[in-house]
Design a protein around this motif. Structure first.
Motif, PDB file in Angstrom:
ATOM      1  N   PHE A   1       0.821  -1.206   0.000  1.00  0.00           N
ATOM      2  CA  PHE A   1       0.000   0.000   0.000  1.00  0.00           C
ATOM      3  C   PHE A   1       0.856   1.257   0.000  1.00  0.00           C
ATOM      4  O   PHE A   1       0.532   2.248  -0.670  1.00  0.00           O
ATOM      5  CB  PHE A   1      -0.928  -0.007   1.206  1.00  0.00           C
ATOM      6  CG  PHE A   1      -1.510   1.345   1.532  1.00  0.00           C
ATOM      7  CD1 PHE A   1      -2.373   1.974   0.638  1.00  0.00           C
ATOM      8  CD2 PHE A   1      -1.150   2.012   2.694  1.00  0.00           C
ATOM      9  CE1 PHE A   1      -2.888   3.242   0.912  1.00  0.00           C
ATOM     10  CE2 PHE A   1      -1.662   3.273   2.979  1.00  0.00           C
ATOM     11  CZ  PHE A   1      -2.533   3.893   2.089  1.00  0.00           C
ATOM     12  N   GLN A   2       1.973   1.251   0.709  1.00  0.00           N
ATOM     13  CA  GLN A   2       2.837   2.433   0.760  1.00  0.00           C
ATOM     14  C   GLN A   2       3.354   2.842  -0.613  1.00  0.00           C
ATOM     15  O   GLN A   2       3.750   3.991  -0.814  1.00  0.00           O
ATOM     16  CB  GLN A   2       4.017   2.180   1.692  1.00  0.00           C
ATOM     17  CG  GLN A   2       3.665   2.165   3.175  1.00  0.00           C
ATOM     18  CD  GLN A   2       4.863   1.802   4.028  1.00  0.00           C
ATOM     19  OE1 GLN A   2       5.228   0.631   4.138  1.00  0.00           O
ATOM     20  NE2 GLN A   2       5.501   2.808   4.596  1.00  0.00           N
ATOM     21  N   MET A   3       3.309   1.934  -1.580  1.00  0.00           N
ATOM     22  CA  MET A   3       3.772   2.242  -2.930  1.00  0.00           C
ATOM     23  C   MET A   3       2.915   3.290  -3.625  1.00  0.00           C
ATOM     24  O   MET A   3       3.339   3.860  -4.634  1.00  0.00           O
ATOM     25  CB  MET A   3       3.823   0.966  -3.772  1.00  0.00           C
ATOM     26  CG  MET A   3       4.851  -0.054  -3.333  1.00  0.00           C
ATOM     27  SD  MET A   3       4.675  -1.652  -4.184  1.00  0.00           S
ATOM     28  CE  MET A   3       5.056  -1.207  -5.878  1.00  0.00           C
ATOM     29  N   VAL A   4       1.721   3.578  -3.090  1.00  0.00           N
ATOM     30  CA  VAL A   4       0.917   4.624  -3.721  1.00  0.00           C
ATOM     31  C   VAL A   4       1.589   5.986  -3.585  1.00  0.00           C
ATOM     32  O   VAL A   4       1.151   6.969  -4.184  1.00  0.00           O
ATOM     33  CB  VAL A   4      -0.530   4.675  -3.173  1.00  0.00           C
ATOM     34  CG1 VAL A   4      -1.220   3.339  -3.358  1.00  0.00           C
ATOM     35  CG2 VAL A   4      -0.560   5.130  -1.723  1.00  0.00           C
ATOM     36  N   GLY A   5       2.681   6.038  -2.830  1.00  0.00           N
ATOM     37  CA  GLY A   5       3.473   7.256  -2.773  1.00  0.00           C
ATOM     38  C   GLY A   5       4.016   7.680  -4.127  1.00  0.00           C
ATOM     39  O   GLY A   5       4.528   8.800  -4.265  1.00  0.00           O
ATOM     40  N   ALA A   6       3.915   6.808  -5.133  1.00  0.00           N
ATOM     41  CA  ALA A   6       4.307   7.210  -6.487  1.00  0.00           C
ATOM     42  C   ALA A   6       3.550   8.453  -6.939  1.00  0.00           C
ATOM     43  O   ALA A   6       4.047   9.237  -7.762  1.00  0.00           O
ATOM     44  CB  ALA A   6       4.071   6.065  -7.465  1.00  0.00           C
ATOM     45  N   PHE A   7       2.343   8.653  -6.421  1.00  0.00           N
ATOM     46  CA  PHE A   7       1.579   9.851  -6.753  1.00  0.00           C
ATOM     47  C   PHE A   7       2.313  11.127  -6.331  1.00  0.00           C
ATOM     48  O   PHE A   7       2.091  12.192  -6.903  1.00  0.00           O
ATOM     49  CB  PHE A   7       0.215   9.827  -6.050  1.00  0.00           C
ATOM     50  CG  PHE A   7      -0.828   8.978  -6.709  1.00  0.00           C
ATOM     51  CD1 PHE A   7      -1.578   9.458  -7.766  1.00  0.00           C
ATOM     52  CD2 PHE A   7      -1.071   7.692  -6.259  1.00  0.00           C
ATOM     53  CE1 PHE A   7      -2.558   8.682  -8.363  1.00  0.00           C
ATOM     54  CE2 PHE A   7      -2.051   6.900  -6.842  1.00  0.00           C
ATOM     55  CZ  PHE A   7      -2.798   7.397  -7.903  1.00  0.00           C
ATOM     56  N   LEU A   8       3.156  11.025  -5.333  1.00  0.00           N
ATOM     57  CA  LEU A   8       3.813  12.217  -4.793  1.00  0.00           C
ATOM     58  C   LEU A   8       4.821  12.813  -5.766  1.00  0.00           C
ATOM     59  O   LEU A   8       5.238  13.956  -5.600  1.00  0.00           O
ATOM     60  CB  LEU A   8       4.520  11.875  -3.474  1.00  0.00           C
ATOM     61  CG  LEU A   8       3.628  11.372  -2.338  1.00  0.00           C
ATOM     62  CD1 LEU A   8       4.479  10.954  -1.145  1.00  0.00           C
ATOM     63  CD2 LEU A   8       2.626  12.444  -1.931  1.00  0.00           C
ATOM     64  N   GLY A   9       5.210  12.066  -6.785  1.00  0.00           N
ATOM     65  CA  GLY A   9       6.216  12.549  -7.713  1.00  0.00           C
ATOM     66  C   GLY A   9       5.685  13.451  -8.800  1.00  0.00           C
ATOM     67  O   GLY A   9       6.453  13.892  -9.654  1.00  0.00           O
TER      68      GLY A   9
END
Length: 449
Positions: A255-263
């Protein structure tokens, strides 16, 4: 790879070999004309008489040009981000392509291993034999081989030295091009892709973990309610089994991989829309919604681009094993642990557990381990050649980029003779997707004063 390029050019400013070349189709739609090109190139450019692979590229030309006018246009080669990203499939001209199509024939390359260029995934890779043979095969799919492919393609097209636009990993490839085959280049434009030229992969991740942590703080400042939501989702996933549409489990760390949105500039706000869809009430109690799980699936699966995971750390490998550098550096940043009091979302880093939890990657686990342990990676850059560079180069460097660190980028900019860096805080890593036309025109103007 220096030997391979010596064989390729035989000391001549013009390439003396070219790829086998087939045109498969021509199409026209919405002001766009395309030509589908297939090229036959050596698998290993150091052994030109050995095994071969097929590489695909699609040509895009504006229908505003007559056939004669289009044939006279100079070429622009686009190198996509990744590793593992295929060339864009454009259905109309917009962004940087709209600007470029006025003055160029655009060649959109599927880098080897992607798209229609000897595609690599869990189904095709076993054709190469054992895990060791598969790893040896994939070791030939880095930037140096992509550049050697490009030079053979340029010769097959009869093209003069061309303009190269490299986005993200495509910029890394452009630096390899400047190192090993500068005679094939007229000018180079790089967006968010000034790679570190030396040093271990650990220095990259120490820098980018800090960038990602700062971006988390910025995001949760905009959307404070999402701070609680992220923690709540992580805790829920630690206690309950939630399955993605492909049947695999969504764990807290996935789930933490949704941090891709932060880029991204605009994608970052889409993260809020994703998180607000998370929970629904059911007869069995609170669960994650089907809508949420469906949106999360492409963010946490590498089915569409497995090379991104398998080769990711190898793009920093030069003369030493990368040995799961991001995973080891993660220990220095406990706030990214899934069981942290308020776990942070992660960035583009790749970890060994990807190959345990992602069905698309599970068959590639042994290959990934072999590549992580590989010691004898060849150099990807020629520092002396870059210091003596004569090719005009302009680069967009994003000050808050969480994927390609600003400080490391500026270190590289200083090492390439004549490179002009445009630094800006107006964009993140996907700037070319937000204002591609403006960024392209600015960079082209910098190399053509």
């Amino acid at each position: 790879m220096a030997e391979a390029f010596a064989a390729l050019t035989a000391g001549s400013p013009a390439v003396t070999r070219s790829a086998g070349h087939t045109v498969a189709g021509r199409h026209e739609f919405r002001g766009v004309r395309t030509v589908e090109h297939f090229f036959t190139v050596p698998l290993d450019h150091a052994q030109p008489g050995g095994a071969e692979i097929t590489v695909f590229a699609r040509e895009y030309v504006s229908a505003e040009h007559t056939d004669a006018e289009a044939a006279a246009l100079p070429w622009l080669l686009f190198l996509q981000g990744g590793p593992g990203g295929r060339g864009n499939r454009a259905t109309s001209f917009s962004g940087w392509m709209k600007a470029a199509a006025r003055d160029f024939r655009i060649l959109m390359l599927d880098q080897r291993g992607t798209g229609l260029s000897a595609p690599v995934d869990r189904n095709t890779l076993p054709l190469q034999g054992s895990a060791a043979e598969q790893a040896a095969y994939l070791a030939l799919f880095r930037a140096d081989s992509i550049v050697a492919d490009a030079e053979l393609i340029r010769a097959a097209l009869g093209a003069d030295p061309w303009t190269v636009l490299g986005q993200s990993f495509g910029g890394f490839c452009a630096l390899s091009y400047l190192s090993f085959a500068p005679s094939g280049l007229k000018e180079v434009l790089i967006t968010g892709g000034l790679a570190p030229l030396h040093g271990p992969a650990e220095r990259v991740y120490r820098a980018t973990f800090q960038r990602v942590a700062a971006r988390n703080a910025e995001y949760f400042g905009w959307y404070p309610e999402d701070r609680e939501r992220v923690t709540r989702i992580a805790r829920h996933l630690a206690r309950h089994e939630e399955l993605l549409p492909d049947g695999s489990r969504l764990t807290p760390e996935r789930f933490q991989m949704v941090g891709a949105f932060l880029g991204g500039n605009t994608r970052v706000d889409a993260l809020h829309y994703l998180l607000e869809d998370a929970f629904v009430d059911t007869p069995a109690g609170e669960r994650l919604s089907d809508a949420f799980l469906e949106q999360v699936r492409p963010q946490v699966s590498r089915a569409a681009n497995p090379l991104y995971a398998v080769l990711h750390e190898s793009i920093y490998g030069q003369g030493a094993a990368t040995d799961w550098a991001a995973w080891r550096v993660l220990e220095e940043f406990p706030q990214f642990r899934p069981d942290a009091a308020e776990p942070l979302l992660t960035g583009e880093m790749v970890y060994p557990w990807y190959f345990e939890q992602d069905p698309a990657l599970q068959p590639l686990r042994e290959v990934a381990e072999l590549l992580a342990a590989k010691q004898d990676w060849a150099p990807l850059y020629d520092l002396e050649q870059l210091a003596a560079n004569t090719v005009p180069v302009a680069a967009a460097v994003y000050k808050d980029d969480i994927y390609v660190d600003y400080e490391l980028s500026m270190e590289t900019a200083a090492a390439v003779r004549g490179l002009q860096a445009w630094t800006t805080a107006d964009f993140h890593h996907d700037g070319i997707g937000e204002d591609g036309e403006g960024i392209f025109r600015r960079l082209l103007g910098m190399v053509r004063p």
